[in-house]
Design a protein around this motif. Structure first.
Motif, PDB file in Angstrom:
ATOM      1  N   GLY A   1       0.813  -1.200   0.000  1.00 31.82           N
ATOM      2  CA  GLY A   1       0.000   0.000   0.000  1.00 31.82           C
ATOM      3  C   GLY A   1       0.850   1.255   0.000  1.00 31.82           C
ATOM      4  N   LEU A   2       0.179   2.393  -0.038  1.00 32.22           N
ATOM      5  CA  LEU A   2       0.836   3.691  -0.075  1.00 32.22           C
ATOM      6  C   LEU A   2      -0.038   4.701   0.657  1.00 32.22           C
ATOM      7  CD1 LEU A   2       3.221   5.361  -1.310  1.00 32.22           C
ATOM      8  CD2 LEU A   2       1.655   5.896  -3.177  1.00 32.22           C
ATOM      9  N   GLU A   3       0.587   5.540   1.464  1.00 32.71           N
ATOM     10  CA  GLU A   3      -0.134   6.593   2.182  1.00 32.71           C
ATOM     11  C   GLU A   3       0.510   7.933   1.894  1.00 32.71           C
ATOM     12  OE1 GLU A   3       0.243   5.391   6.237  1.00 32.71           O
ATOM     13  OE2 GLU A   3      -1.174   3.737   5.990  1.00 32.71           O
ATOM     14  N   ILE A   4      -0.316   8.963   1.819  1.00 33.26           N
ATOM     15  CA  ILE A   4       0.152  10.348   1.720  1.00 33.26           C
ATOM     16  C   ILE A   4      -0.213  11.014   3.034  1.00 33.26           C
ATOM     17  CG2 ILE A   4      -0.073  12.539   0.503  1.00 33.26           C
ATOM     18  CD1 ILE A   4      -0.845  10.877  -1.986  1.00 33.26           C
ATOM     19  N   ASN A   5       0.789  11.609   3.683  1.00 28.47           N
ATOM     20  CA  ASN A   5       0.616  12.178   5.022  1.00 28.47           C
ATOM     21  C   ASN A   5       0.714  13.693   4.990  1.00 28.47           C
ATOM     22  OD1 ASN A   5       0.867   9.460   6.314  1.00 28.47           O
ATOM     23  ND2 ASN A   5       2.925   9.620   5.461  1.00 28.47           N
ATOM     24  N   TYR A   6      -0.181  14.348   5.732  1.00 27.58           N
ATOM     25  CA  TYR A   6      -0.100  15.782   5.969  1.00 27.58           C
ATOM     26  C   TYR A   6       0.189  15.956   7.461  1.00 27.58           C
ATOM     27  CZ  TYR A   6      -1.523  20.521   7.021  1.00 27.58           C
ATOM     28  OH  TYR A   6      -1.545  21.816   7.483  1.00 27.58           O
ATOM     29  N   HIS A   7       1.353  16.517   7.773  1.00 29.57           N
ATOM     30  CA  HIS A   7       1.767  16.685   9.171  1.00 29.57           C
ATOM     31  C   HIS A   7       1.225  18.014   9.696  1.00 29.57           C
ATOM     32  CE1 HIS A   7       4.365  13.253   8.617  1.00 29.57           C
ATOM     33  NE2 HIS A   7       4.739  13.788   7.474  1.00 29.57           N
ATOM     34  N   TYR A   8       0.161  17.923  10.486  1.00 31.48           N
ATOM     35  CA  TYR A   8      -0.460  19.111  11.061  1.00 31.48           C
ATOM     36  C   TYR A   8       0.485  19.779  12.052  1.00 31.48           C
ATOM     37  CZ  TYR A   8      -3.864  21.995  13.508  1.00 31.48           C
ATOM     38  OH  TYR A   8      -4.522  23.040  14.078  1.00 31.48           O
ATOM     39  N   ASN A   9       1.129  18.985  12.883  1.00 26.98           N
ATOM     40  CA  ASN A   9       2.175  19.450  13.796  1.00 26.98           C
ATOM     41  C   ASN A   9       3.091  18.262  14.084  1.00 26.98           C
ATOM     42  OD1 ASN A   9       0.947  17.929  15.903  1.00 26.98           O
ATOM     43  ND2 ASN A   9      -0.279  19.681  16.549  1.00 26.98           N
ATOM     44  N   GLU A  10       3.954  18.368  15.071  1.00 30.66           N
ATOM     45  CA  GLU A  10       4.910  17.296  15.355  1.00 30.66           C
ATOM     46  C   GLU A  10       4.248  16.006  15.848  1.00 30.66           C
ATOM     47  OE1 GLU A  10       8.115  18.334  17.907  1.00 30.66           O
ATOM     48  OE2 GLU A  10       8.722  20.034  16.687  1.00 30.66           O
ATOM     49  N   LEU A  11       3.050  16.108  16.397  1.00 33.69           N
ATOM     50  CA  LEU A  11       2.398  14.944  16.984  1.00 33.69           C
ATOM     51  C   LEU A  11       1.229  14.393  16.167  1.00 33.69           C
ATOM     52  CD1 LEU A  11       2.318  16.071  20.715  1.00 33.69           C
ATOM     53  CD2 LEU A  11       3.982  14.587  19.590  1.00 33.69           C
ATOM     54  N   VAL A  12       0.609  15.207  15.335  1.00 31.12           N
ATOM     55  CA  VAL A  12      -0.617  14.818  14.645  1.00 31.12           C
ATOM     56  C   VAL A  12      -0.433  14.906  13.132  1.00 31.12           C
ATOM     57  CG1 VAL A  12      -3.073  15.339  14.328  1.00 31.12           C
ATOM     58  CG2 VAL A  12      -2.021  15.623  16.577  1.00 31.12           C
ATOM     59  N   SER A  13      -0.846  13.838  12.450  1.00 24.15           N
ATOM     60  CA  SER A  13      -0.824  13.808  10.986  1.00 24.15           C
ATOM     61  C   SER A  13      -2.158  13.284  10.474  1.00 24.15           C
ATOM     62  CB  SER A  13       0.280  12.888  10.461  1.00 24.15           C
ATOM     63  OG  SER A  13       1.533  13.300  10.897  1.00 24.15           O
ATOM     64  N   LEU A  14      -2.563  13.785   9.328  1.00 26.32           N
ATOM     65  CA  LEU A  14      -3.722  13.253   8.623  1.00 26.32           C
ATOM     66  C   LEU A  14      -3.200  12.467   7.439  1.00 26.32           C
ATOM     67  CD1 LEU A  14      -5.926  16.475   8.630  1.00 26.32           C
ATOM     68  CD2 LEU A  14      -6.012  14.564  10.229  1.00 26.32           C
ATOM     69  N   PHE A  15      -3.888  11.402   7.052  1.00 24.85           N
ATOM     70  CA  PHE A  15      -3.400  10.605   5.932  1.00 24.85           C
ATOM     71  C   PHE A  15      -4.540  10.092   5.067  1.00 24.85           C
ATOM     72  CE2 PHE A  15      -4.348   7.337   9.021  1.00 24.85           C
ATOM     73  CZ  PHE A  15      -4.742   6.246   8.271  1.00 24.85           C
ATOM     74  N   ILE A  16      -4.213   9.853   3.799  1.00 22.37           N
ATOM     75  CA  ILE A  16      -5.070   9.102   2.893  1.00 22.37           C
ATOM     76  C   ILE A  16      -4.212   7.971   2.355  1.00 22.37           C
ATOM     77  CG2 ILE A  16      -6.613  10.999   2.298  1.00 22.37           C
ATOM     78  CD1 ILE A  16      -5.045  11.324  -0.300  1.00 22.37           C
ATOM     79  N   GLY A  17      -4.816   6.831   2.131  1.00 24.03           N
ATOM     80  CA  GLY A  17      -4.011   5.698   1.713  1.00 24.03           C
ATOM     81  C   GLY A  17      -4.767   4.696   0.872  1.00 24.03           C
ATOM     82  N   TYR A  18      -4.004   3.804   0.281  1.00 27.44           N
ATOM     83  CA  TYR A  18      -4.517   2.720  -0.540  1.00 27.44           C
ATOM     84  C   TYR A  18      -3.817   1.433  -0.099  1.00 27.44           C
ATOM     85  CZ  TYR A  18      -4.766  -0.448  -4.515  1.00 27.44           C
ATOM     86  OH  TYR A  18      -4.942  -1.548  -5.300  1.00 27.44           O
ATOM     87  N   THR A  19      -4.578   0.359   0.047  1.00 27.64           N
ATOM     88  CA  THR A  19      -4.000  -0.946   0.375  1.00 27.64           C
ATOM     89  C   THR A  19      -4.592  -1.990  -0.550  1.00 27.64           C
ATOM     90  OG1 THR A  19      -3.796  -0.320   2.704  1.00 27.64           O
ATOM     91  CG2 THR A  19      -3.629  -2.659   2.196  1.00 27.64           C
ATOM     92  N   ASP A  20      -3.724  -2.786  -1.168  1.00 25.69           N
ATOM     93  CA  ASP A  20      -4.152  -3.893  -2.026  1.00 25.69           C
ATOM     94  C   ASP A  20      -3.856  -5.186  -1.277  1.00 25.69           C
ATOM     95  OD1 ASP A  20      -4.435  -5.937  -3.902  1.00 25.69           O
ATOM     96  OD2 ASP A  20      -3.836  -4.634  -5.550  1.00 25.69           O
ATOM     97  N   TYR A  21      -4.911  -5.904  -0.914  1.00 21.29           N
ATOM     98  CA  TYR A  21      -4.750  -7.128  -0.133  1.00 21.29           C
ATOM     99  C   TYR A  21      -4.368  -8.329  -0.984  1.00 21.29           C
ATOM    100  CZ  TYR A  21      -6.592  -4.465   3.702  1.00 21.29           C
ATOM    101  OH  TYR A  21      -6.774  -3.511   4.650  1.00 21.29           O
TER     102      TYR A  21
END
Length: 169
Positions: free
Chosen positions: A121-141
């Motif tokens: 899989g692959l995730e794209i991360n947005y780091h809001y600050n040093e502790l919190v990130s938002l992500f969108i991702g794809y996983t192929d099982y």
């Protein structure tokens, strides 16, 4: 005394190195529009290379099933590649054990299936600050369940798209 000094050095080095683990949770939708919950715990092993334990569970069912219970347990190797100070990508690959239990509407048959497959899989991360990130991702099982009753196997999930939050600890 020697143990106390070694523990203090270890704790100090962990505190100076930033986070050493991650917890994440998200909502994912499968390729057949089923709803899933995903949670994971990741550990930084060396630099940006890590190990992740991941669990995904469906909470909606295909309309032709009176019961559709799919659980996936994964162990992934991850690498987080920083693109900018606020964005990064995380490819992952590993093994996933999928357990499924299905009951077709208007029958009394229960069908179970269990398999372990290579997953990526692959995730794209947005780091809001040093502790919190938002992500969108794809996983192929990578696994397709066999056709079950009148339900074609192509209607069952073999991949999902996830969005969620990661907390660095």
């Amino acid at each position: 005394m020697k143990k106390i000094i070694i523990n203090l050095i270890l704790l100090g080095s962990l505190a100076m190195s930033g986070s050493f683990a991650q917890f994440g949770a998200g909502y994912s939708q499968g390729d057949s529009s089923t709803d899933n919950g995903t949670a994971f715990l990741g550990f930084d092993v060396f630099g940006n290379i890590g190990l992740r334990l991941e669990y995904t569970k469906n909470f909606s069912e295909h309309p032709e099933f009176s019961k559709e219970d799919i659980s996936r347990y994964g162990l992934f190797a991850t690498y987080t590649l920083p693109l900018t100070p606020t964005f990064s990508i995380t490819p992952k690959m590993g093994l996933t054990k999928s357990d499924g239990e299905f009951e077709v509407v208007d029958t009394i048959d229960t069908i179970t299936d269990s398999s372990t497959t290579f997953t990526y899989g692959l995730e794209i991360n947005y780091h809001y600050n040093e502790l919190v990130s938002l992500f969108i991702g794809y996983t192929d099982y990578g696994n397709k369940f066999d056709s079950i009753g009148s339900v074609n196997a192509s209607e069952l999930d073999s991949q999902n798209y996830t969005f969620g939050i990661k907390l660095d600890i």
